[in-house]
Design an enzyme around this catalytic site. Structure first.
Site, PDB file in Angstrom:
ATOM      1  N   GLU A  51       0.814  -1.226   0.000  1.00 42.13           N
ATOM      2  CA  GLU A  51       0.000   0.000   0.000  1.00 42.13           C
ATOM      3  C   GLU A  51       0.840   1.265   0.000  1.00 42.13           C
ATOM      4  O   GLU A  51       0.386   2.311  -0.439  1.00 42.13           O
ATOM      5  CB  GLU A  51      -0.933   0.005   1.213  1.00 42.13           C
ATOM      6  CG  GLU A  51      -1.964   1.115   1.176  1.00 42.13           C
ATOM      7  CD  GLU A  51      -3.121   0.874   2.116  1.00 42.13           C
ATOM      8  OE1 GLU A  51      -3.629   1.860   2.682  1.00 42.13           O
ATOM      9  OE2 GLU A  51      -3.529  -0.295   2.294  1.00 42.13           O
ATOM     10  N   TYR A 378      -0.342  -3.317  13.555  1.00 47.62           N
ATOM     11  CA  TYR A 378      -1.195  -2.462  12.720  1.00 47.62           C
ATOM     12  C   TYR A 378      -2.113  -1.616  13.605  1.00 47.62           C
ATOM     13  O   TYR A 378      -2.850  -2.157  14.440  1.00 47.62           O
ATOM     14  CB  TYR A 378      -2.015  -3.337  11.775  1.00 47.62           C
ATOM     15  CG  TYR A 378      -2.791  -2.559  10.736  1.00 47.62           C
ATOM     16  CD1 TYR A 378      -2.142  -1.787   9.793  1.00 47.62           C
ATOM     17  CD2 TYR A 378      -4.186  -2.612  10.705  1.00 47.62           C
ATOM     18  CE1 TYR A 378      -2.836  -1.088   8.832  1.00 47.62           C
ATOM     19  CE2 TYR A 378      -4.897  -1.914   9.746  1.00 47.62           C
ATOM     20  CZ  TYR A 378      -4.221  -1.150   8.818  1.00 47.62           C
ATOM     21  OH  TYR A 378      -4.917  -0.443   7.880  1.00 47.62           O
ATOM     22  N   CYS A 846     -73.984  27.543  18.286  1.00 49.52           N
ATOM     23  CA  CYS A 846     -72.834  27.536  19.198  1.00 49.52           C
ATOM     24  C   CYS A 846     -72.259  28.938  19.295  1.00 49.52           C
ATOM     25  O   CYS A 846     -72.069  29.618  18.284  1.00 49.52           O
ATOM     26  CB  CYS A 846     -71.767  26.562  18.694  1.00 49.52           C
ATOM     27  SG  CYS A 846     -70.231  26.601  19.632  1.00 49.52           S
ATOM     28  N   CYS A 849     -68.429  28.628  17.442  1.00 52.32           N
ATOM     29  CA  CYS A 849     -68.228  28.379  16.011  1.00 52.32           C
ATOM     30  C   CYS A 849     -69.479  28.612  15.180  1.00 52.32           C
ATOM     31  O   CYS A 849     -69.420  28.561  13.956  1.00 52.32           O
ATOM     32  CB  CYS A 849     -67.724  26.958  15.785  1.00 52.32           C
ATOM     33  SG  CYS A 849     -68.916  25.681  16.268  1.00 52.32           S
ATOM     34  N   CYS A 871     -72.325  21.676  21.685  1.00 49.14           N
ATOM     35  CA  CYS A 871     -71.698  21.675  20.354  1.00 49.14           C
ATOM     36  C   CYS A 871     -70.998  20.343  20.123  1.00 49.14           C
ATOM     37  O   CYS A 871     -70.367  19.778  21.021  1.00 49.14           O
ATOM     38  CB  CYS A 871     -70.694  22.823  20.240  1.00 49.14           C
ATOM     39  SG  CYS A 871     -69.973  22.972  18.579  1.00 49.14           S
ATOM     40  N   CYS A 876     -64.997  23.373  21.155  1.00 50.28           N
ATOM     41  CA  CYS A 876     -65.840  24.461  21.649  1.00 50.28           C
ATOM     42  C   CYS A 876     -66.283  24.254  23.093  1.00 50.28           C
ATOM     43  O   CYS A 876     -66.283  25.189  23.896  1.00 50.28           O
ATOM     44  CB  CYS A 876     -67.073  24.605  20.744  1.00 50.28           C
ATOM     45  SG  CYS A 876     -66.633  25.081  19.057  1.00 50.28           S
TER      46      CYS A 876
END
Length: 959
Positions: A51, A378, A846, A849, A871, A876
């Site tokens: 290498e 190594y 309601c 809403c 509701c 709500c």
């Protein structure tokens, strides 16, 4: 090319042919015949490829001793020489040719048309064609291999015995077999450049491992595609948009992204955020000491400490009033401190960092030098246990000559000393290399630096410690009781240091305490109530960072140090004199931007999965193609999403850096997408963007001269401007926005995906703003405790909304939607009973809403048969008894929702960038009843039911 012609098996020169050329032709033919017959000088010709040039020289020197001498000649590359000698492999005479490469022979790259940054869409890089090629600076090495391999019968590969080395081996195979397809390919496995290892390796040649090479090919391609696409994306987006002053020439600055590099940066940033978010808390503890003729014993409160001062004082006063201490338990036992496991790469880097303050990159460079010189095995290995074949005694024997630790090595080998112990097993084995250990004795070479001496000493002492007995100590624990409170003290006496005698890097302190017996009583010398404060964790050290990477599977033992180095090279992090890492503004901004996108690209999870897949390729349980397909599909989805949300990356950078004057078109796009012309200043466009608190808004680009802004619901997770134009709102065009809400933060009867308009015509958007508010979920994450200067601008902008932007209800200027007179009067109007137009049943609208609420009958024990209206929307919580309806005005109808200002919905928190405190939303004081007649107090959060906050700021909310 022909040099002459043949007749009767002889070569005749052509007319006017150079005699030298003619002789060369004869010699080449002769060599070819010898090669094909295998009967040339020295027998079979074998090409060995290492290498590195130094490894080739070491291998040739070892094998050529006593085998006919060593001859050296030049190759095409002046750095990669060729060594020739005679040798015998398994009794077969061979003519050996040893040469080398210099690391990888080939590079992986895109085809030319994709290599320029502006040549294609970065997303195309996930599937653009790639190829491996030999770069210009390696062509001479390639020619040497081709020329030598052409006349050889065998090719023996001496590359490093890990995945990377195996990949280089197959690059060499590809070059050599292209000119000689009949080569027999063999692989040499070795772990140290010493005589025994090299001679054994050449006699035990094996087949190369294609799975290892495929794993590296997969990693290279994944890293190339991901790194190139993200690097181009963030560099082109941000480099010219901000003044990034880390380099003298920021025009050449590359904001790189790496799938290992960014998780490594993430560890650094996350620890930094933990420190910034820490709030010191005072605590109290009771300390007790007792002095006698034998010494002083310090007793620790077994409660540890208390954060409640009153409780601590009460307990302390009880102890002071009855201070007599009674010994309740005395325990004596033998304690062992075990030596470390055999040394692998990560431990080598961590210990060198702790003991010598060496960086991991420098540690590996020095270790490589020692390995190539034959002094250690190594240095790239995951193994931390020795095999039974390793002659451990022989390694210790070599160290007996050392003037410092030699006597300890001699003592280890003495049978009567009892110091020897077979080393422990750390549980890791990469099946390629043994743990790092000394392979050759040295008392110090003349060319070594101080770090070479240190690292060699560490390897030797670590090995000697591994084969030694653990340290032995006698530990005494004493517990006492004072007024019902328990305290404890401990002391230790070291009986035998054993491995600690040689492993000077570790210690085991001894401390003595007086002798106590069970039932003994005494009055403490001191008894105090002391205060302290909690402290944040420290910044990550290099050893800590390596541990994090190892635990989460980021990188390999051979590459971790390189990822850390890149953080420093890219100016994403800095390392102080204590070897601790802090993110730079650039590193923190990039992590913050990706974190805001939702995909945890800075977290280790995605890369850890890739690393596991690549390991599966190396083991042969998955194919390279399978892993490439899965990983790249996943990361391309992340890339596309990141590009859609690039404004978040842009905004994060704006927290830390000033805008530049050379911004490109990409910045303009990142700053926000145009929604409509501004109706206030009539000069600039209004764009969709996020502020630093993470909230969506539509604001005028003429800011700060024009402060026109529309704040969107705090429950938004995504918002994208579409090409659809509203047909109602003016001045136009008004582009509609695709909204995506977090489902847990809006009422159940609303769709999480909504195509809406901010011009004032969108009733659903108006309702969600009223329900969810526009408060922030996450505070700004600027550095330190002081807020950025731009916070003042944001405050002015919010104030300017009320003065300059149109109300979304009545479309008039001068007031906000929360103060709209039409809505206030409307909410106070009396509600009257009517009929549900669909069912024909009695109903009332309601109060929240407006939905018709039908008449229902209660079925509880106390109210069975009683009629009520409620509701159907869970948000709500509207409810009223029928028999009370005539006495209820519109303002007194019981409602589940309490109107809260945006400022009240804000909660501090987030991902470690701010404090833990925060205001809570106002709570309704009225008492309500549910549909079953049970009382309900106030409006409750959809997520956790807590009435003190809205769902969009719920601490238990989903993502």
């Amino acid at each position: 090319m022909s040099f002459g012609y043949e007749t009767g098996g002889k070569i005749h020169p052509r007319k006017n042919q150079n005699p030298t050329t003619h002789l060369l032709q004869i010699k080449l033919r002769s060599l070819k015949e010898e090669t094909m017959s295998g009967s040339g000088r020295g027998g079979m010709k074998v090409l060995h490829v290492a290498e590195k040039p130094s490894v080739a020289k070491s291998v040739a020197s070892i094998l050529s001793r006593n085998n006919g001498g060593l001859r050296t000649r030049e190759g095409r590359s002046r750095y990669n020489k060729i060594f020739e000698f005679s040798y015998s492999i398994n009794g077969r005479p061979c003519h050996m040719l040893v040469t080398s490469v210099t690391g990888h022979l080939m590079e992986l790259e895109f085809q030319d048309r994709y290599r320029k940054w502006h040549s294609c869409d970065p997303a195309d890089l996930f599937h653009a064609p790639v190829h491996k090629f030999v770069p210009e600076d390696k062509l001479d090495i390639k020619r040497t291999l081709e020329e030598e391999a052409r006349w050889c019968q065998w090719l023996v590969l001496w590359l490093d015995c890990d995945r990377e080395g195996e990949n280089i081996a197959f690059e060499v195979i590809e070059v050599c077999t292209a000119v000689n397809p009949h080569l027999t390919i063999k692989r040499a496995h070795f772990s140290a450049l010493i005589d025994r290892e090299i001679h054994e390796a050449v006699q035990r040649l094996v087949e190369p491992n294609k799975c290892f090479a495929d794993a590296v090919d997969a990693r290279q391609e994944i890293d190339l595609r991901i790194g190139a696409s993200f690097t181009r994306f963030q560099t082109m987006l941000l480099k010219d948009a901000f003044v990034i002053d880390f380099t003298t020439d920021d025009r050449n600055l590359v904001l790189s992204y790496g799938p290992c590099q960014f998780p490594t940066l993430g560890f650094v940033v996350e620890r930094y955020w933990e420190i910034q978010a820490h709030e010191p808390e005072e605590f109290w503890t009771i300390n007790c000491s007792h002095k006698s003729d034998e010494g002083i014993a310090t007793f620790n409160w077994m409660r540890g400490h208390l954060f409640d001062y009153t409780c601590a004082v009460i307990i302390y006063e009880m102890c002071v009033q009855e201070p007599t201490a009674t010994v309740t338990k005395v325990r004596q036992q033998e304690k062992l401190k075990y030596p470390p496991y055999p040394l692998n790469t990560i431990e080598l880097e961590k210990r060198a960092s702790r003991f010598f303050r060496m960086s991991s990159e420098h540690t590996m460079k020095v270790a490589e030098d020692l390995y190539q010189a034959g002094f250690i095995s190594y240095p790239r290995t995951e193994t931390d246990s020795f095999s039974q074949r390793t002659d451990l005694h022989a390694i210790v024997q070599e160290q007996q000559r050392h003037p410092v630790w030699g006597p300890y090595a001699q003592q280890l080998l003495e049978p009567g000393s009892g110091l020897w112990r077979n080393p422990g097993n750390g549980g890791h084995d990469d099946k390629a290399h043994p743990p790092i250990h000394p392979t050759k004795f040295s008392s110090g070479e003349s060319g070594w630096s101080q770090d070479h001496h240190r690292l060699y000493e560490l390897v030797v002492r670590h090995f000697l410690a591994c084969v030694s007995q653990p340290a032995v100590g006698a530990e005494t624990n004493v517990e006492i009781d004072i007024a019902g409170e328990l305290f404890s003290a401990s002391g230790r006496a070291i009986l035998a240091k054993n491995y600690l005698d040689v492993y000077r890097f570790e210690s085991w302190g001894s401390s003595t305490i007086p002798t106590y017996v069970s039932g003994q009583q005494f009055v403490p010398t001191s008894l105090t109530l002391d205060s302290g404060v909690t402290r944040p964790p420290p910044l990550l050290s290099e050893a800590d960072l390596l541990s994090c990477m190892d635990k989460e599977g980021i990188g390999t033992d051979a590459t971790m140090h390189d990822h850390i180095k890149k953080l420093l090279d890219r100016f994403y992090a800095t390392k102080d004199s204590n070897m601790r890492f802090s993110p730079t503004n650039l590193g923190e901004a990039l992590v913050m931007g990706y974190d805001d996108m939702g995909y945890k690209l800075w977290k280790p999870y995605l890369r850890a999965v890739m690393e596991r897949d690549m390991k599966a390729v190396s083991e042969g349980t998955k194919s390279k193609a399978e892993v490439l397909t899965t990983s790249l599909q996943q990361m391309k989805a992340c890339f596309v999403d990141a590009r859609l949300n690039k404004v978040k990356l842009f905004e994060a950078m704006a927290v830390f850096f000033e805008r530049s004057n050379r911004s490109g078109g990409d910045e303009q796009h990142a700053a926000g997408e145009v929604v409509r012309p501004c109706g206030l200043c009539q000069e600039s466009d209004m764009v969709l963007r996020r502020n630093r608190d993470g909230n969506f808004m539509v604001g005028c680009m003429g800011y700060p001269q024009c402060r026109n802004a529309v704040w969107l619901p705090g429950s938004l997770s995504e918002a994208v401007v579409t090409t659809h134009i509203c047909n109602t709102c003016t001045p136009g065009p008004v582009y509609m926005i695709q909204f995506k809400f977090r489902p847990l933060e809006i009422p159940p009867n609303y769709n999480a995906n909504h195509l809406g308009c901010i011009g004032g015509c969108d009733e659903i958007l108006r309702q969600l703003i009223e329900i969810c508010g526009t408060g922030s979920r996450i505070p700004a994450r600027g550095r330190g405790s002081s807020a950025p200067a731009s916070n003042v601008q944001q405050s002015n902008s919010r104030h300017g909304e009320a003065r300059h932007s149109a109300c979304i209800y009545c479309h008039q200027m001068g007031h906000s939607s929360s103060d709209c007179p039409s809505q206030v009067s409307g909410s106070r109007s009396a509600r009257h009973r009517g009929m549900n137009p669909q069912s024909g049943e009695p109903s009332v609208p309601c109060s929240t809403c407006g939905t018709p609420c039908i008449l229902r009958t209660a079925n509880t024990a106390n109210n069975r048969g009683r009629k009520f209206y409620s509701c159907q929307s869970q948000e709500c919580n509207f409810f009223v008894w029928e028999d009370n309806l005539n006495n209820v005005t519109g303002g007194n109808v019981q409602r589940g929702r309490t109107s809260v200002s945006a400022s009240n919905t804000s909660r501090s928190g987030g991902r470690g960038r701010g404090g833990r405190g925060g205001s809570r939303a106002a709570t309704a004081t009225a008492t309500f009843v549910s549909a079953t007649g049970d009382p309900v107090t106030g409006r409750r959060c959809f997520v956790c039911g807590d009435p003190s906050h809205f769902a969009n700021v719920c601490p238990n909310r989903g993502s």
